[in-house]
Design an enzyme around this catalytic site. Sequence first.
Site, PDB file in Angstrom:
ATOM      1  N   LYS A  27     -16.574 -24.183  22.361  1.00 35.61           N
ATOM      2  CA  LYS A  27     -15.935 -23.020  21.763  1.00 35.61           C
ATOM      3  C   LYS A  27     -16.765 -22.507  20.581  1.00 35.61           C
ATOM      4  CE  LYS A  27     -11.406 -24.828  22.312  1.00 35.61           C
ATOM      5  NZ  LYS A  27     -11.851 -25.829  23.207  1.00 35.61           N
ATOM      6  N   GLU A  40      -7.038 -29.648  32.748  1.00 40.83           N
ATOM      7  CA  GLU A  40      -6.381 -30.126  31.530  1.00 40.83           C
ATOM      8  C   GLU A  40      -5.087 -29.353  31.244  1.00 40.83           C
ATOM      9  OE1 GLU A  40      -6.827 -28.531  27.846  1.00 40.83           O
ATOM     10  OE2 GLU A  40      -8.851 -27.755  28.174  1.00 40.83           O
TER      11      GLU A  40
HETATM   12  N1  PSU Z   1     -10.411 -24.670  26.565  1.00 36.45           N
HETATM   13  C1  PSU Z   1      -9.752 -23.509  26.323  1.00 36.45           C
HETATM   14  N2  PSU Z   1      -8.755 -23.549  25.399  1.00 36.45           N
HETATM   15  C2  PSU Z   1      -8.374 -24.712  24.767  1.00 36.45           C
HETATM   16  C3  PSU Z   1      -9.053 -25.930  25.050  1.00 36.45           C
HETATM   17  C4  PSU Z   1     -10.081 -25.839  25.969  1.00 36.45           C
HETATM   18  O1  PSU Z   1     -10.074 -22.441  26.888  1.00 36.45           O
HETATM   19  O2  PSU Z   1      -7.461 -24.694  23.952  1.00 36.45           O
HETATM   20  C5  PSU Z   1      -8.624 -27.234  24.360  1.00 36.45           C
HETATM   21  C6  PSU Z   1      -9.172 -28.451  25.092  1.00 36.45           C
HETATM   22  O3  PSU Z   1      -8.044 -29.218  25.485  1.00 36.45           O
HETATM   23  C7  PSU Z   1      -9.993 -29.197  24.058  1.00 36.45           C
HETATM   24  C8  PSU Z   1      -9.303 -28.816  22.787  1.00 36.45           C
HETATM   25  O4  PSU Z   1      -9.998 -30.580  24.287  1.00 36.45           O
HETATM   26  O5  PSU Z   1      -9.055 -27.415  23.000  1.00 36.45           O
HETATM   27  C9  PSU Z   1     -10.145 -29.122  21.574  1.00 36.45           C
HETATM   28  O6  PSU Z   1      -9.311 -29.306  20.482  1.00 36.45           O
HETATM   29  P1  PSU Z   1      -9.849 -30.035  19.155  1.00 36.45           P
HETATM   30  O7  PSU Z   1     -10.891 -29.090  18.617  1.00 36.45           O
HETATM   31  O8  PSU Z   1      -8.643 -30.151  18.256  1.00 36.45           O
HETATM   32  O9  PSU Z   1     -10.413 -31.363  19.577  1.00 36.45           O
END
Ligand code: PSU
Length: 309
Positions: free
Chosen positions: A162, A28
Amino acid sequence: MRSPSAPLLIHPEIRAALEEGAPVVALESAVLTHGLPRPTNHAAVVDMAAAVREGGALPAVIAVIDGVLHVGLDDDALARLADDRGADKLAARDLAWALACGRSGGTTVSATLVGARLAAIRVFATGGIGGVHRGWQETRDISSDLEELARTPCCTVSAGAKSILDVPATLEALETLGVPVLGWQSAAFPEFYARGRPELVVRRVDALAAAAALCRLRWGALGQGGGILLTNPLPAELALDQGAVDRAIDAALGRAQAAGIRGQAVTPFLLDALGGLTAGATLRANLALLVANARLAAGLAVELARPAG
Ligand code: PSU
Ligand code: MN
């Protein structure tokens, strides 16, 4: 506004590999544009790509550049995107807008899965998926990563979700959506920087051959389609202490609330605040888990590319 004639561009090296059934791992790019501070962001994706190659597969970074969805970026394009402060954070629903309006941006898990599906890439490495945010009862902030995971026939390798999220609620949502959640050599759902709590149980898988067999069964004989989440806990010596992470997250959440941070900005804000609150420890763990996930994803892609025995 312009209407691009070729909104999807698969890099020739990736196209050739896919045509001959060679292993490819999607990566990604929201982690590049929004997830990590510069210049670490660029180094992290370069290291992930190197780990994929060392593992015997080809890395395909997915991103939108000037209104074209790229599957596979060359080194120059990756470096430019890493430096582009105007880049958007693009989820699956933003893709049509970004292509129609000639934008550039990093793709989140959900948007990267759309690219992987279009190119028929079956393995994808990220850091941690988005999920159900704490306080979702009021904010309704639930990442579209979950829906896209459920509908895309691709195995996403992540360090769980996360830890800034409501992790139990995220696991419940994955269950409702019917996404198999596997634990690599572990039965606990990892929480990104930390190895997770034993009570959050996932299906343990100990060998790449078993993980590949499971993917084949789901997409083949069982005809179930849809995504699979393979979670990869950080090795104990690199993982952070759950209690310490929890305390830092509480402080970071307080800061986010005081600053009125909402929507797409929440995750980048919290990750950045945590880096400050832990003297860089969360950043180091984040880099380590990104590379570990890329390595595991390469192993799975290689196994899937073997003729089933
Ligand atoms: N993994 C990481 N750091 C990130 C992400 C994933 O180590 O920043 C990103 C991914 O792209 C995931 C996004 O889809 O964070 C999630 O964001 P949100 O909570 O706004 O959906
Ligand atoms: Mn969100």
